[in-house]
Design a protein around this motif. Structure first.
Motif: not given
Length: 342
Positions: A1-2, A16, A19, A31, A117-118
């Motif tokens: 994720m970013r 990056d 996750d 999320r 992002e999460a």
């Protein structure tokens, strides 16, 4: 994720990273629907020692639960949730006393920050607050303020015991200062003086309930407030900046027997508290990191029914990939508070 990482002064990058995953039975993975940049983020943005590894950023977010550990009971997959700026177990003595910022097992989002992002959320039951709204709701900006700035402004006013008989000065026209104005209005303060020099912000302050605006700083600002108050100063001064000149203004403005409530994260080590400043005139010094988790239940109904709109402090929105520009805009005061879409 970013995710957004800070590598040194002014050096924000989106990189990056792995996750997030469930590690413990009380975890949740959320999320992120919306995050934001806080004025507090600007402190490391100015002064963090450069590092090749970077530091994850962000402590304010709302999102949707994607997964939970086996012992999570109060939130479930698909819930829209508010994440306060600290995580807490909800069961220790400090949490039960409403001081989640001192949770014996909790902490701040200094790893796995909300500008991503999460996020993996420890102690999901104690930390996350589910809300009856959809992720595309127009209420999202106001709900996001409950993760920090609205609760922090409320904490400043509540800690100072503001009532209908109280006069209040708020030093700082950032998001927290404006939320302190809104909260002082809700507590019924009869006069609210906002000290700020950005007209778009002070206009919003008037909308939130400020009765007067003082643009001057330092000794001129102190004199202006004292002139407005017959020479006495105000019962309460909210210091929402965190720098020494703001604290010195607060000492100069507060009325004998009054309260200084500090919620701007102090960027100084020494503050005057001696006979000639606080002791002699019986001044109370209060404030500190706001246990916003303790206030969400009280503040949420007004947001849900639309009777208050704290989300008006967001005057710009950007995507996560453009977050470096969001930092620059807030640093140069061309944005009040920036909403971030992952």
């Amino acid at each position: 994720m970013r995710a957004a990482y800070l590598y040194g002064p002014g050096d924000v990058r989106v990189i990056d990273v792995p996750d997030p995953v469930i590690r413990g039975s009380t975890d949740a993975v959320v999320r992120v629907v919306r995050a934001c940049v806080c004025g507090t983020d600007l402190h490391p943005y100015h002064s963090m020692k450069p590092t090749p590894h970077g530091s994850s950023m962000g402590h304010e977010f709302v999102g949707v639960v994607e997964d939970t550990g086996r012992d999570v009971r109060t939130v479930k997959k698909g819930d829209l949730v508010i994440a306060p700026f600290v995580w807490s177990d909800g069961t220790c003595d400090f949490c039960r006393e409403g001081l989640q910022t001192s949770c014996r097992h909790g902490g701040y989002w200094n790893a796995g920050g909300g500008q991503a992002e999460a996020v993996r959320v420890p102690f999901a039951d104690g930390t996350l607050v589910p809300v009856p709204a959809e992720e595309n709701s127009p209420l999202i900006p106001s709900l996001l303020t409950l993760s920090d700035v609205y609760g922090t402004g409320y904490h400043a006013v509540r800690a100072a015991r503001v009532t209908a008989e109280t006069t209040v000065t708020v030093i700082g026209d950032g998001a927290v200062g404006l939320m302190a104005v809104l909260s002082a209005t809700q507590f019924g303060a009869r006069r609210i003086i906002l000290m700020g020099r950005h007209k778009d912000r002070t206009d919003l302050g008037h909308e939130f309930g400020a009765t007067d605006v003082v643009a001057e700083r330092g000794e001129e600002g102190i004199a202006a407030v004292r002139e407005l108050t017959g020479g006495d100063g105000t019962h309460v001064v909210v210091e929402a900046v965190g720098h020494m000149p703001a604290y010195q203004q607060a000492v100069g403005i507060v009325r004998p027997g009054g309260v200084i409530s500090r919620v701007g994260v102090p960027q100084y080590k020494d503050a005057a508290v001696g006979f000639g400043t606080l002791f002699g005139p019986n001044i109370t010094l209060t404030g500190g990191p706001a246990p916003v988790r303790a206030y969400i239940d009280a503040l949420l109904p007004g947001v849900l029914d639309g009777s208050v709109e704290p989300g008006k402090v967001f005057d710009r929105e950007t995507g996560l990939d453009e977050i470096a520009e969001a930092y620059r805009a807030m640093d140069t005061r061309t944005a009040l508070k920036v909403l971030v879409r992952p």
